[in-house]
Write a protein that holds these residues in place. Structure first.
Motif, PDB file in Angstrom:
ATOM      1  N   ARG A   7     -55.246  14.757  58.351  1.00 48.86           N
ATOM      2  CA  ARG A   7     -54.109  14.557  57.449  1.00 48.86           C
ATOM      3  C   ARG A   7     -53.829  13.060  57.300  1.00 48.86           C
ATOM      4  O   ARG A   7     -54.088  12.279  58.226  1.00 48.86           O
ATOM      5  CB  ARG A   7     -52.863  15.244  58.006  1.00 48.86           C
ATOM      6  N   LYS A   8     -53.329  12.704  56.149  1.00 44.02           N
ATOM      7  CA  LYS A   8     -52.938  11.314  55.937  1.00 44.02           C
ATOM      8  C   LYS A   8     -51.726  11.287  55.013  1.00 44.02           C
ATOM      9  O   LYS A   8     -51.434  12.281  54.335  1.00 44.02           O
ATOM     10  CB  LYS A   8     -54.093  10.509  55.345  1.00 44.02           C
ATOM     11  N   ILE A   9     -51.061  10.149  55.010  1.00 41.14           N
ATOM     12  CA  ILE A   9     -49.928   9.960  54.087  1.00 41.14           C
ATOM     13  C   ILE A   9     -50.473   9.348  52.804  1.00 41.14           C
ATOM     14  O   ILE A   9     -51.238   8.368  52.858  1.00 41.14           O
ATOM     15  CB  ILE A   9     -48.875   9.016  54.705  1.00 41.14           C
ATOM     16  N   VAL A  10     -50.084   9.923  51.686  1.00 38.61           N
ATOM     17  CA  VAL A  10     -50.546   9.407  50.397  1.00 38.61           C
ATOM     18  C   VAL A  10     -49.340   9.168  49.485  1.00 38.61           C
ATOM     19  O   VAL A  10     -48.395   9.967  49.468  1.00 38.61           O
ATOM     20  CB  VAL A  10     -51.539  10.390  49.744  1.00 38.61           C
ATOM     21  N   ILE A  11     -49.395   8.059  48.769  1.00 38.61           N
ATOM     22  CA  ILE A  11     -48.394   7.776  47.733  1.00 38.61           C
ATOM     23  C   ILE A  11     -49.072   8.035  46.395  1.00 38.61           C
ATOM     24  O   ILE A  11     -50.045   7.350  46.052  1.00 38.61           O
ATOM     25  CB  ILE A  11     -47.907   6.310  47.836  1.00 38.61           C
ATOM     26  N   GLU A  12     -48.604   9.028  45.679  1.00 35.86           N
ATOM     27  CA  GLU A  12     -49.230   9.377  44.397  1.00 35.86           C
ATOM     28  C   GLU A  12     -48.536   8.718  43.221  1.00 35.86           C
ATOM     29  O   GLU A  12     -49.109   8.573  42.153  1.00 35.86           O
ATOM     30  CB  GLU A  12     -49.283  10.896  44.233  1.00 35.86           C
ATOM     31  N   ARG A  13     -47.271   8.357  43.414  1.00 38.44           N
ATOM     32  CA  ARG A  13     -46.596   7.543  42.391  1.00 38.44           C
ATOM     33  C   ARG A  13     -45.577   6.662  43.119  1.00 38.44           C
ATOM     34  O   ARG A  13     -45.046   7.032  44.176  1.00 38.44           O
ATOM     35  CB  ARG A  13     -45.940   8.394  41.315  1.00 38.44           C
ATOM     36  N   PHE A  14     -45.336   5.480  42.542  1.00 34.28           N
ATOM     37  CA  PHE A  14     -44.435   4.528  43.175  1.00 34.28           C
ATOM     38  C   PHE A  14     -43.010   5.057  43.148  1.00 34.28           C
ATOM     39  O   PHE A  14     -42.600   5.722  42.191  1.00 34.28           O
ATOM     40  CB  PHE A  14     -44.493   3.175  42.452  1.00 34.28           C
ATOM     41  N   GLY A  15     -42.259   4.753  44.204  1.00 33.75           N
ATOM     42  CA  GLY A  15     -40.873   5.210  44.222  1.00 33.75           C
ATOM     43  C   GLY A  15     -40.258   5.076  45.595  1.00 33.75           C
ATOM     44  O   GLY A  15     -40.656   4.209  46.395  1.00 33.75           O
ATOM     45  N   ASP A  16     -39.289   5.963  45.878  1.00 33.27           N
ATOM     46  CA  ASP A  16     -38.583   5.865  47.156  1.00 33.27           C
ATOM     47  C   ASP A  16     -39.375   6.573  48.263  1.00 33.27           C
ATOM     48  O   ASP A  16     -40.510   7.023  48.055  1.00 33.27           O
ATOM     49  CB  ASP A  16     -37.152   6.400  47.029  1.00 33.27           C
ATOM     50  N   HIS A 322     -39.391   4.895  56.895  1.00 37.83           N
ATOM     51  CA  HIS A 322     -39.126   3.990  55.767  1.00 37.83           C
ATOM     52  C   HIS A 322     -37.630   3.953  55.440  1.00 37.83           C
ATOM     53  O   HIS A 322     -37.067   2.892  55.185  1.00 37.83           O
ATOM     54  CB  HIS A 322     -39.934   4.428  54.535  1.00 37.83           C
ATOM     55  N   ARG A 323     -36.988   5.140  55.465  1.00 38.87           N
ATOM     56  CA  ARG A 323     -35.541   5.166  55.143  1.00 38.87           C
ATOM     57  C   ARG A 323     -34.764   4.360  56.185  1.00 38.87           C
ATOM     58  O   ARG A 323     -33.855   3.596  55.848  1.00 38.87           O
ATOM     59  CB  ARG A 323     -35.034   6.604  55.120  1.00 38.87           C
ATOM     60  N   ALA A 324     -35.122   4.535  57.461  1.00 41.32           N
ATOM     61  CA  ALA A 324     -34.408   3.812  58.528  1.00 41.32           C
ATOM     62  C   ALA A 324     -34.609   2.299  58.376  1.00 41.32           C
ATOM     63  O   ALA A 324     -33.672   1.521  58.580  1.00 41.32           O
ATOM     64  CB  ALA A 324     -34.906   4.284  59.898  1.00 41.32           C
ATOM     65  N   LEU A 325     -35.826   1.888  57.980  1.00 40.99           N
ATOM     66  CA  LEU A 325     -36.063   0.450  57.771  1.00 40.99           C
ATOM     67  C   LEU A 325     -35.241  -0.052  56.589  1.00 40.99           C
ATOM     68  O   LEU A 325     -34.677  -1.148  56.637  1.00 40.99           O
ATOM     69  CB  LEU A 325     -37.550   0.191  57.515  1.00 40.99           C
ATOM     70  N   GLU A 326     -35.168   0.767  55.536  1.00 42.05           N
ATOM     71  CA  GLU A 326     -34.388   0.359  54.357  1.00 42.05           C
ATOM     72  C   GLU A 326     -32.911   0.217  54.696  1.00 42.05           C
ATOM     73  O   GLU A 326     -32.229  -0.650  54.186  1.00 42.05           O
ATOM     74  CB  GLU A 326     -34.577   1.369  53.225  1.00 42.05           C
ATOM     75  N   ARG A 327     -32.433   1.080  55.596  1.00 46.89           N
ATOM     76  CA  ARG A 327     -31.013   0.989  55.986  1.00 46.89           C
ATOM     77  C   ARG A 327     -30.820  -0.064  57.078  1.00 46.89           C
ATOM     78  O   ARG A 327     -29.729  -0.208  57.603  1.00 46.89           O
ATOM     79  CB  ARG A 327     -30.529   2.361  56.476  1.00 46.89           C
ATOM     80  N   ARG A 328     -31.888  -0.737  57.452  1.00 45.52           N
ATOM     81  CA  ARG A 328     -31.889  -1.768  58.494  1.00 45.52           C
ATOM     82  C   ARG A 328     -31.345  -1.211  59.812  1.00 45.52           C
ATOM     83  O   ARG A 328     -30.596  -1.883  60.530  1.00 45.52           O
ATOM     84  CB  ARG A 328     -31.111  -3.009  58.048  1.00 45.52           C
TER      85      ARG A 328
END
Ligand SMILES: NC(=O)c1ccc[n+]([C@@H]2O[C@H](COP(=O)([O-])OP(=O)(O)OC[C@H]3O[C@@H](n4cnc5c(N)ncnc54)[C@H](OP(=O)(O)O)[C@@H]3O)[C@@H](O)[C@H]2O)c1
Length: 339
Positions: A7-16, A322-328
Protein backbone atom coordinates in the motif's frame (compact mmCIF):
# COMPACT_ATOMS: atom_id res chain seq x y z
CA UNK A 1 11.91 -12.55 -6.78
CA UNK A 2 8.16 -12.46 -6.57
CA UNK A 3 5.88 -9.51 -7.07
CA UNK A 4 5.13 -7.66 -3.82
CA UNK A 5 1.66 -6.34 -3.06
CA UNK A 6 1.76 -3.23 -0.93
CA UNK A 7 0.00 0.00 0.00
CA UNK A 8 1.09 3.56 -0.57
CA UNK A 9 -0.31 7.06 -0.19
CA UNK A 10 -1.24 8.68 -3.47
CA UNK A 11 -2.36 12.22 -4.27
CA UNK A 12 -4.59 12.09 -7.33
CA UNK A 13 -5.51 15.76 -7.32
CA UNK A 14 -4.07 18.75 -5.47
CA UNK A 15 -5.93 19.91 -2.40
CA UNK A 16 -6.27 19.53 1.34
CA UNK A 17 -5.25 16.58 3.52
CA UNK A 18 -8.32 14.57 2.40
CA UNK A 19 -6.49 14.08 -0.91
CA UNK A 20 -3.97 11.74 0.77
CA UNK A 21 -5.48 8.36 -0.19
CA UNK A 22 -4.20 4.88 0.62
CA UNK A 23 -4.10 2.69 -2.49
CA UNK A 24 -2.96 -0.85 -3.25
CA UNK A 25 -0.15 -1.51 -5.74
CA UNK A 26 2.15 -4.29 -6.93
CA UNK A 27 5.91 -4.10 -7.26
CA UNK A 28 7.94 -6.19 -9.72
CA UNK A 29 11.48 -7.46 -9.07
CA UNK A 30 14.03 -4.62 -9.02
CA UNK A 31 15.90 -3.76 -12.25
CA UNK A 32 19.73 -3.72 -12.26
CA UNK A 33 21.16 -0.93 -10.09
CA UNK A 34 18.09 -0.89 -7.84
CA UNK A 35 16.80 -2.48 -4.66
CA UNK A 36 13.36 -3.14 -3.28
CA UNK A 37 13.10 -1.63 0.20
CA UNK A 38 10.53 -2.38 2.89
CA UNK A 39 9.86 1.02 4.42
CA UNK A 40 10.03 1.18 8.22
CA UNK A 41 9.71 4.94 8.69
CA UNK A 42 9.08 7.94 6.44
CA UNK A 43 9.72 11.53 7.55
CA UNK A 44 7.04 14.18 6.98
CA UNK A 45 8.17 17.72 6.14
CA UNK A 46 6.44 21.01 5.47
CA UNK A 47 7.42 20.62 1.81
CA UNK A 48 5.08 17.60 1.56
CA UNK A 49 2.14 19.85 2.46
CA UNK A 50 3.13 22.34 -0.24
CA UNK A 51 3.43 19.55 -2.83
CA UNK A 52 0.05 18.12 -1.78
CA UNK A 53 -1.54 21.50 -2.44
CA UNK A 54 0.19 21.85 -5.83
CA UNK A 55 2.07 24.89 -4.50
CA UNK A 56 5.68 23.78 -4.83
CA UNK A 57 8.34 24.67 -7.36
CA UNK A 58 9.68 21.12 -7.78
CA UNK A 59 6.06 19.97 -8.07
CA UNK A 60 5.36 16.33 -8.98
CA UNK A 61 2.54 15.78 -11.42
CA UNK A 62 -0.53 13.95 -10.07
CA UNK A 63 -0.84 11.11 -9.31
CA UNK A 64 2.20 11.01 -7.03
CA UNK A 65 3.34 9.71 -3.65
CA UNK A 66 4.75 12.41 -1.34
CA UNK A 67 7.69 12.20 1.06
CA UNK A 68 11.34 13.05 0.59
CA UNK A 69 12.92 10.70 3.14
CA UNK A 70 12.67 7.17 4.43
CA UNK A 71 14.38 4.41 6.35
CA UNK A 72 13.84 0.79 5.44
CA UNK A 73 15.21 -2.70 5.06
CA UNK A 74 16.53 -4.03 1.75
CA UNK A 75 14.37 -6.88 0.50
CA UNK A 76 16.29 -7.77 -2.65
CA UNK A 77 18.62 -6.32 -5.26
CA UNK A 78 18.55 -6.14 -9.05
CA UNK A 79 20.43 -8.85 -10.91
CA UNK A 80 24.21 -8.51 -10.89
CA UNK A 81 24.39 -5.70 -8.34
CA UNK A 82 27.14 -5.66 -5.74
CA UNK A 83 27.35 -2.42 -3.82
CA UNK A 84 28.10 -3.69 -0.34
CA UNK A 85 24.36 -3.89 0.27
CA UNK A 86 22.50 -7.09 0.92
CA UNK A 87 18.98 -8.15 1.85
CA UNK A 88 18.30 -7.25 5.47
CA UNK A 89 20.55 -4.15 5.47
CA UNK A 90 18.88 -1.13 7.10
CA UNK A 91 19.24 1.96 4.92
CA UNK A 92 18.21 5.61 4.86
CA UNK A 93 17.44 7.54 1.70
CA UNK A 94 16.45 10.97 0.51
CA UNK A 95 14.34 10.65 -2.64
CA UNK A 96 14.86 13.58 -5.04
CA UNK A 97 11.45 13.07 -6.65
CA UNK A 98 9.52 12.13 -3.49
CA UNK A 99 7.72 8.80 -3.01
CA UNK A 100 8.48 7.92 0.63
CA UNK A 101 4.90 7.50 1.96
CA UNK A 102 4.75 3.83 1.03
CA UNK A 103 5.16 0.34 2.43
CA UNK A 104 7.69 -0.62 -0.27
CA UNK A 105 9.85 1.39 -2.67
CA UNK A 106 12.13 0.44 -5.56
CA UNK A 107 15.13 2.75 -5.29
CA UNK A 108 18.45 3.20 -7.11
CA UNK A 109 21.37 1.90 -5.05
CA UNK A 110 23.14 5.27 -4.94
CA UNK A 111 20.28 6.63 -2.82
CA UNK A 112 20.68 3.99 -0.11
CA UNK A 113 23.00 4.76 2.80
CA UNK A 114 23.37 2.06 5.48
CA UNK A 115 22.31 2.96 9.01
CA UNK A 116 25.03 2.83 11.66
CA UNK A 117 24.58 0.14 14.30
CA UNK A 118 22.23 1.08 17.08
CA UNK A 119 20.46 3.98 15.36
CA UNK A 120 16.69 3.69 15.74
CA UNK A 121 15.04 3.69 12.26
CA UNK A 122 12.29 6.09 13.36
CA UNK A 123 14.85 8.56 14.71
CA UNK A 124 16.94 8.14 11.55
CA UNK A 125 13.97 9.05 9.34
CA UNK A 126 14.00 12.58 10.79
CA UNK A 127 17.54 13.21 9.55
CA UNK A 128 17.90 13.21 5.74
CA UNK A 129 16.08 16.23 4.32
CA UNK A 130 16.40 18.76 7.17
CA UNK A 131 20.03 18.01 7.90
CA UNK A 132 21.16 17.73 4.27
CA UNK A 133 19.52 21.13 3.77
CA UNK A 134 21.46 22.51 6.74
CA UNK A 135 24.75 21.25 5.26
CA UNK A 136 23.85 22.65 1.85
CA UNK A 137 23.01 26.06 3.36
CA UNK A 138 25.97 26.28 5.76
CA UNK A 139 28.75 24.63 3.76
CA UNK A 140 27.91 24.41 0.05
CA UNK A 141 26.44 27.90 -0.23
CA UNK A 142 27.08 29.77 3.02
CA UNK A 143 30.71 28.79 3.58
CA UNK A 144 30.55 30.38 7.03
CA UNK A 145 33.04 29.50 9.75
CA UNK A 146 33.90 29.72 13.45
CA UNK A 147 33.03 33.06 15.02
CA UNK A 148 30.90 34.28 12.10
CA UNK A 149 27.58 35.89 13.05
CA UNK A 150 24.50 34.62 11.22
CA UNK A 151 20.72 35.07 11.24
CA UNK A 152 18.57 31.93 10.95
CA UNK A 153 14.98 32.69 9.99
CA UNK A 154 12.53 30.18 11.51
CA UNK A 155 15.17 28.71 13.82
CA UNK A 156 12.58 26.54 15.60
CA UNK A 157 11.38 24.74 12.45
CA UNK A 158 12.68 21.45 11.06
CA UNK A 159 15.42 22.93 8.90
CA UNK A 160 15.91 25.80 11.36
CA UNK A 161 16.68 23.40 14.21
CA UNK A 162 19.14 21.52 12.02
CA UNK A 163 20.82 24.81 11.03
CA UNK A 164 21.03 25.82 14.69
CA UNK A 165 22.65 22.56 15.77
CA UNK A 166 25.20 22.46 12.94
CA UNK A 167 25.81 26.17 13.49
CA UNK A 168 26.58 25.53 17.15
CA UNK A 169 28.92 22.68 16.24
CA UNK A 170 30.72 25.06 13.84
CA UNK A 171 31.09 27.77 16.49
CA UNK A 172 28.84 30.31 14.76
CA UNK A 173 27.32 33.24 16.67
CA UNK A 174 23.65 32.86 15.91
CA UNK A 175 20.50 34.98 15.91
CA UNK A 176 17.25 33.15 15.20
CA UNK A 177 13.66 34.19 14.55
CA UNK A 178 10.72 32.14 15.82
CA UNK A 179 7.32 32.67 17.39
CA UNK A 180 5.98 29.33 18.67
CA UNK A 181 5.58 28.82 22.42
CA UNK A 182 8.80 27.56 23.97
CA UNK A 183 10.99 28.94 21.15
CA UNK A 184 13.11 30.98 23.58
CA UNK A 185 14.15 27.83 25.46
CA UNK A 186 14.57 25.74 22.32
CA UNK A 187 16.85 28.32 20.73
CA UNK A 188 18.77 28.95 23.95
CA UNK A 189 19.70 25.24 24.03
CA UNK A 190 21.50 25.78 20.71
CA UNK A 191 23.09 29.08 21.81
CA UNK A 192 20.87 30.98 19.38
CA UNK A 193 19.76 34.47 20.44
CA UNK A 194 15.97 34.42 20.15
CA UNK A 195 14.10 37.09 18.16
CA UNK A 196 10.29 36.91 18.30
CA UNK A 197 9.53 37.88 14.71
CA UNK A 198 5.89 38.65 15.49
CA UNK A 199 6.76 41.32 18.05
CA UNK A 200 10.28 42.40 17.18
CA UNK A 201 11.89 43.86 14.08
CA UNK A 202 14.62 41.31 13.36
CA UNK A 203 16.60 43.80 11.31
CA UNK A 204 16.73 46.30 14.18
CA UNK A 205 17.65 43.64 16.76
CA UNK A 206 20.51 42.25 14.69
CA UNK A 207 21.76 45.72 13.77
CA UNK A 208 21.77 46.73 17.45
CA UNK A 209 24.04 43.84 18.33
CA UNK A 210 26.07 43.72 15.12
CA UNK A 211 26.47 47.28 13.82
CA UNK A 212 29.19 46.16 11.42
CA UNK A 213 26.89 43.58 9.81
CA UNK A 214 26.82 39.80 9.87
CA UNK A 215 28.35 37.11 7.69
CA UNK A 216 25.28 35.02 6.87
CA UNK A 217 21.50 35.17 6.60
CA UNK A 218 19.54 31.93 6.00
CA UNK A 219 16.01 32.54 4.80
CA UNK A 220 12.98 30.40 3.85
CA UNK A 221 10.33 33.16 3.84
CA UNK A 222 11.32 35.30 0.85
CA UNK A 223 9.45 38.50 -0.08
CA UNK A 224 10.64 41.54 1.85
CA UNK A 225 12.81 39.31 4.04
CA UNK A 226 15.27 38.99 1.17
CA UNK A 227 16.12 42.69 0.97
CA UNK A 228 16.04 43.09 4.76
CA UNK A 229 18.36 40.13 5.22
CA UNK A 230 20.71 41.27 2.48
CA UNK A 231 20.99 44.73 4.10
CA UNK A 232 22.26 43.10 7.30
CA UNK A 233 25.27 41.56 5.57
CA UNK A 234 28.78 42.78 6.23
CA UNK A 235 31.09 43.02 3.19
CA UNK A 236 31.79 39.44 2.07
CA UNK A 237 28.60 38.18 3.72
CA UNK A 238 26.11 35.80 2.12
CA UNK A 239 22.32 35.47 1.94
CA UNK A 240 21.28 31.85 1.41
CA UNK A 241 17.67 31.40 0.44
CA UNK A 242 16.22 27.89 0.65
CA UNK A 243 12.46 28.52 0.25
CA UNK A 244 9.96 31.30 -0.38
CA UNK A 245 7.15 30.18 1.87
CA UNK A 246 5.95 33.49 3.29
CA UNK A 247 2.66 33.51 1.36
CA UNK A 248 0.98 30.10 1.35
CA UNK A 249 -0.91 29.50 -1.89
CA UNK A 250 1.49 31.72 -3.87
CA UNK A 251 4.71 29.85 -3.34
CA UNK A 252 5.37 28.84 -6.94
CA UNK A 253 5.09 32.41 -8.24
CA UNK A 254 6.98 33.73 -5.20
CA UNK A 255 9.73 31.17 -5.73
CA UNK A 256 10.19 32.12 -9.38
CA UNK A 257 10.27 35.83 -8.46
CA UNK A 258 12.44 35.26 -5.38
CA UNK A 259 14.95 33.09 -7.23
CA UNK A 260 15.32 35.79 -9.91
CA UNK A 261 15.84 38.38 -7.18
CA UNK A 262 18.53 36.28 -5.51
CA UNK A 263 20.31 35.95 -8.87
CA UNK A 264 20.19 39.74 -9.35
CA UNK A 265 21.49 40.34 -5.82
CA UNK A 266 24.40 38.10 -6.63
CA UNK A 267 25.42 40.38 -9.49
CA UNK A 268 26.10 43.21 -7.03
CA UNK A 269 29.70 43.30 -5.83
CA UNK A 270 30.73 42.88 -2.18
CA UNK A 271 28.18 40.34 -0.95
CA UNK A 272 26.83 37.02 -2.19
CA UNK A 273 23.36 35.57 -2.54
CA UNK A 274 22.68 31.89 -3.21
CA UNK A 275 19.85 29.41 -3.58
CA UNK A 276 19.86 26.00 -1.90
CA UNK A 277 17.71 23.29 -3.49
CA UNK A 278 18.64 19.96 -1.98
CA UNK A 279 16.55 17.60 -4.16
CA UNK A 280 18.41 18.91 -7.21
CA UNK A 281 21.76 19.02 -5.43
CA UNK A 282 21.64 15.40 -4.29
CA UNK A 283 20.68 14.23 -7.79
CA UNK A 284 23.55 16.21 -9.29
CA UNK A 285 26.23 15.08 -6.82
CA UNK A 286 25.78 11.55 -5.53
CA UNK A 287 29.12 11.63 -3.73
CA UNK A 288 28.17 14.76 -1.75
CA UNK A 289 24.82 13.18 -0.90
CA UNK A 290 26.20 9.82 0.19
CA UNK A 291 29.10 11.20 2.21
CA UNK A 292 26.93 13.85 3.86
CA UNK A 293 24.13 11.46 4.77
CA UNK A 294 26.59 8.85 6.07
CA UNK A 295 28.16 11.53 8.30
CA UNK A 296 24.77 12.81 9.47
CA UNK A 297 23.55 9.33 10.40
CA UNK A 298 26.74 8.75 12.38
CA UNK A 299 26.11 12.05 14.19
CA UNK A 300 22.54 10.98 14.94
CA UNK A 301 23.84 7.68 16.30
CA UNK A 302 26.37 9.32 18.64
CA UNK A 303 23.88 11.99 19.76
CA UNK A 304 25.70 14.98 18.29
CA UNK A 305 22.59 15.89 16.30
CA UNK A 306 19.04 15.73 17.64
CA UNK A 307 16.44 13.36 16.30
CA UNK A 308 13.47 14.97 18.02
CA UNK A 309 10.47 12.90 16.94
CA UNK A 310 7.25 14.86 17.46
CA UNK A 311 4.82 12.13 16.43
CA UNK A 312 4.88 8.57 15.11
CA UNK A 313 1.75 7.48 13.23
CA UNK A 314 0.81 4.63 10.89
CA UNK A 315 1.20 5.34 7.18
CA UNK A 316 -2.57 5.23 6.75
CA UNK A 317 -2.90 8.24 9.11
CA UNK A 318 -0.82 10.50 6.85
CA UNK A 319 -3.80 12.83 6.39
CA UNK A 320 -4.14 13.34 10.17
CA UNK A 321 -0.44 14.12 10.40
CA UNK A 322 -0.75 16.73 7.64
CA UNK A 323 -3.74 18.31 9.44
CA UNK A 324 -1.81 18.42 12.74
CA UNK A 325 1.15 20.07 10.98
CA UNK A 326 -1.18 22.61 9.36
CA UNK A 327 -2.64 23.45 12.77
CA UNK A 328 0.95 23.72 14.07
CA UNK A 329 0.13 21.16 16.79
CA UNK A 330 3.38 19.20 16.42
CA UNK A 331 6.79 20.15 17.67
CA UNK A 332 9.55 17.94 16.40
CA UNK A 333 9.40 15.89 13.27
CA UNK A 334 6.48 13.64 12.34
CA UNK A 335 7.26 10.11 11.15
CA UNK A 336 4.95 7.65 9.38
CA UNK A 337 5.44 3.96 10.09
CA UNK A 338 4.10 1.69 7.34
CA UNK A 339 4.44 -1.56 9.26
N1 LIG B 1 15.72 24.18 -0.31
C1 LIG B 1 15.52 22.95 0.09
O1 LIG B 1 16.12 22.02 -0.44
C2 LIG B 1 14.55 22.68 1.19
C3 LIG B 1 14.64 21.50 1.94
C4 LIG B 1 13.74 21.31 3.00
C5 LIG B 1 12.77 22.26 3.25
N2 LIG B 1 12.70 23.37 2.45
C6 LIG B 1 11.70 24.41 2.71
O2 LIG B 1 12.07 25.08 3.87
C7 LIG B 1 10.92 25.61 4.50
C8 LIG B 1 10.92 25.21 5.97
O3 LIG B 1 10.72 23.81 6.04
P1 LIG B 1 10.58 23.10 7.44
O4 LIG B 1 10.33 21.67 7.17
O5 LIG B 1 11.70 23.51 8.34
O6 LIG B 1 9.22 23.78 7.95
P2 LIG B 1 8.67 23.94 9.44
O7 LIG B 1 9.18 22.85 10.32
O8 LIG B 1 7.22 24.15 9.30
O9 LIG B 1 9.35 25.27 9.94
C9 LIG B 1 9.06 26.52 9.39
C10 LIG B 1 9.32 27.57 10.46
O10 LIG B 1 9.15 28.85 9.87
C11 LIG B 1 8.82 29.73 10.90
N3 LIG B 1 8.19 30.92 10.35
C12 LIG B 1 6.93 31.07 9.84
N4 LIG B 1 6.76 32.34 9.43
C13 LIG B 1 7.92 33.00 9.67
C14 LIG B 1 8.36 34.34 9.48
N5 LIG B 1 7.59 35.29 8.93
N6 LIG B 1 9.63 34.66 9.86
C15 LIG B 1 10.44 33.74 10.40
N7 LIG B 1 10.08 32.45 10.63
C16 LIG B 1 8.84 32.09 10.26
C17 LIG B 1 7.93 28.95 11.85
O11 LIG B 1 8.29 29.39 13.14
P3 LIG B 1 7.24 29.57 14.36
O12 LIG B 1 6.36 28.36 14.33
O13 LIG B 1 8.13 29.64 15.55
O14 LIG B 1 6.49 30.83 14.09
C18 LIG B 1 8.36 27.48 11.63
O15 LIG B 1 9.06 26.97 12.73
C19 LIG B 1 9.72 25.07 3.73
O16 LIG B 1 9.26 26.08 2.85
C20 LIG B 1 10.28 23.91 2.97
O17 LIG B 1 9.60 23.65 1.78
C21 LIG B 1 13.57 23.61 1.46
Amino acid sequence: MTEISYRKIVIERFGDADELRTVGAAMAAPPPGHARVRVIAAGVGFTDLMARSGDYLLQRKVPFTPGYELVGEIVDLGAGDEAGLEPGTLVAASLPKMGAYTEYATLPLWQLVPLPDGLDPVAAATVPLDHLTALSVLDTHGRVGRGDAVLIQGAGGGVGRALSRHGRLRGLRMYGTASAAGSDELLAREDVRFIDYRHQDFEAVVRDHEPGGIQGVFDHIGGSNLGRGYRLLAPGGVLVSYAFSGRPGRMVADTVRGAARVKLMNLRPGRRAALSMVPNELSADHTWYRESLRRLLAMAADGSIDTAVGAVRPLTEAADVHRALERRELTGKAVLTPA
